[in-house]
Design a protein around this motif. Structure first.
Motif, PDB file in Angstrom:
ATOM      1  N   GLY A  66       0.781  -1.230   0.000  1.00 24.26           N
ATOM      2  CA  GLY A  66       0.000   0.000   0.000  1.00 24.26           C
ATOM      3  C   GLY A  66       0.811   1.277   0.000  1.00 24.26           C
ATOM      4  O   GLY A  66       0.250   2.362  -0.037  1.00 24.26           O
ATOM      5  N   VAL A  67       2.149   1.178   0.010  1.00 24.99           N
ATOM      6  CA  VAL A  67       2.984   2.380  -0.024  1.00 24.99           C
ATOM      7  C   VAL A  67       3.011   2.935  -1.442  1.00 24.99           C
ATOM      8  O   VAL A  67       3.167   2.204  -2.412  1.00 24.99           O
ATOM      9  N   GLU A  68       2.835   4.240  -1.570  1.00 25.68           N
ATOM     10  CA  GLU A  68       2.899   4.939  -2.853  1.00 25.68           C
ATOM     11  C   GLU A  68       4.156   5.797  -2.870  1.00 25.68           C
ATOM     12  O   GLU A  68       4.291   6.734  -2.089  1.00 25.68           O
ATOM     13  N   LEU A  69       5.086   5.461  -3.742  1.00 28.63           N
ATOM     14  CA  LEU A  69       6.332   6.212  -3.863  1.00 28.63           C
ATOM     15  C   LEU A  69       6.066   7.525  -4.588  1.00 28.63           C
ATOM     16  O   LEU A  69       5.482   7.546  -5.661  1.00 28.63           O
ATOM     17  N   LYS A  70       6.480   8.641  -3.980  1.00 24.97           N
ATOM     18  CA  LYS A  70       6.253   9.960  -4.576  1.00 24.97           C
ATOM     19  C   LYS A  70       7.490  10.486  -5.289  1.00 24.97           C
ATOM     20  O   LYS A  70       7.386  11.075  -6.350  1.00 24.97           O
ATOM     21  N   SER A  71       8.686  10.298  -4.672  1.00 26.74           N
ATOM     22  CA  SER A  71       9.890  10.807  -5.335  1.00 26.74           C
ATOM     23  C   SER A  71      11.142  10.130  -4.797  1.00 26.74           C
ATOM     24  O   SER A  71      11.195   9.694  -3.643  1.00 26.74           O
ATOM     25  N   LEU A  72      12.147  10.076  -5.652  1.00 23.25           N
ATOM     26  CA  LEU A  72      13.505   9.681  -5.309  1.00 23.25           C
ATOM     27  C   LEU A  72      14.414  10.730  -5.922  1.00 23.25           C
ATOM     28  O   LEU A  72      14.387  10.943  -7.125  1.00 23.25           O
ATOM     29  N   THR A  73      15.213  11.418  -5.082  1.00 22.70           N
ATOM     30  CA  THR A  73      16.032  12.516  -5.568  1.00 22.70           C
ATOM     31  C   THR A  73      17.463  12.354  -5.068  1.00 22.70           C
ATOM     32  O   THR A  73      17.679  12.181  -3.858  1.00 22.70           O
ATOM     33  N   TRP A  74      18.434  12.421  -5.990  1.00 22.03           N
ATOM     34  CA  TRP A  74      19.839  12.405  -5.581  1.00 22.03           C
ATOM     35  C   TRP A  74      20.136  13.676  -4.806  1.00 22.03           C
ATOM     36  O   TRP A  74      19.649  14.753  -5.152  1.00 22.03           O
ATOM     37  N   ARG A  75      20.959  13.558  -3.751  1.00 24.11           N
ATOM     38  CA  ARG A  75      21.290  14.711  -2.920  1.00 24.11           C
ATOM     39  C   ARG A  75      22.655  14.513  -2.281  1.00 24.11           C
ATOM     40  O   ARG A  75      23.271  13.466  -2.408  1.00 24.11           O
ATOM     41  N   GLY A  76      23.091  15.509  -1.519  1.00 24.21           N
ATOM     42  CA  GLY A  76      24.338  15.420  -0.750  1.00 24.21           C
ATOM     43  C   GLY A  76      24.109  14.695   0.557  1.00 24.21           C
ATOM     44  O   GLY A  76      23.117  14.001   0.746  1.00 24.21           O
ATOM     45  N   GLU A  77      25.020  14.888   1.497  1.00 20.96           N
ATOM     46  CA  GLU A  77      24.970  14.208   2.781  1.00 20.96           C
ATOM     47  C   GLU A  77      23.623  14.352   3.474  1.00 20.96           C
ATOM     48  O   GLU A  77      22.969  15.380   3.384  1.00 20.96           O
ATOM     49  N   CYS A  78      23.232  13.290   4.172  1.00 16.16           N
ATOM     50  CA  CYS A  78      21.970  13.288   4.923  1.00 16.16           C
ATOM     51  C   CYS A  78      22.092  14.164   6.161  1.00 16.16           C
ATOM     52  O   CYS A  78      23.147  14.303   6.729  1.00 16.16           O
TER      53      CYS A  78
END
Length: 78
Positions: A66-78
């Motif tokens: 039931g999880v709907e993925l909205k976005s995956l974005t490359w980024r710098g350090e968490c």
């Protein structure tokens, strides 16, 4: 024979991306080697930053049905 949505709501549901597992299989690259993941579950929005595999830190997530993925974005350090 193609099945087409009958309403706008049905069309929107057909466009959702359901996901069970994601993993950052990237490699070290300063400034762009982490992934910001955003998803919706039971009407609530969640997000998490994933480190590249094998870590250190979290690099994969498993989701319930039931999880709907909205976005995956490359980024710098968490």
């Amino acid at each position: 024979m193609a099945i087409t949505p009958k309403t706008a709501a049905e069309a929107a549901r057909a466009a959702e991306l359901r996901v069970g597992f994601i993993m950052n299989n990237g490699f070290p690259s300063p400034g762009s080697d982490h992934i910001q993941a955003t998803w919706v579950f039971e009407g609530r929005t969640w997000d998490r930053c994933l480190h590249f595999n094998p870590g250190p830190g979290e690099y994969k997530l498993s989701f319930p049905t039931g999880v709907e993925l909205k976005s995956l974005t490359w980024r710098g350090e968490c």
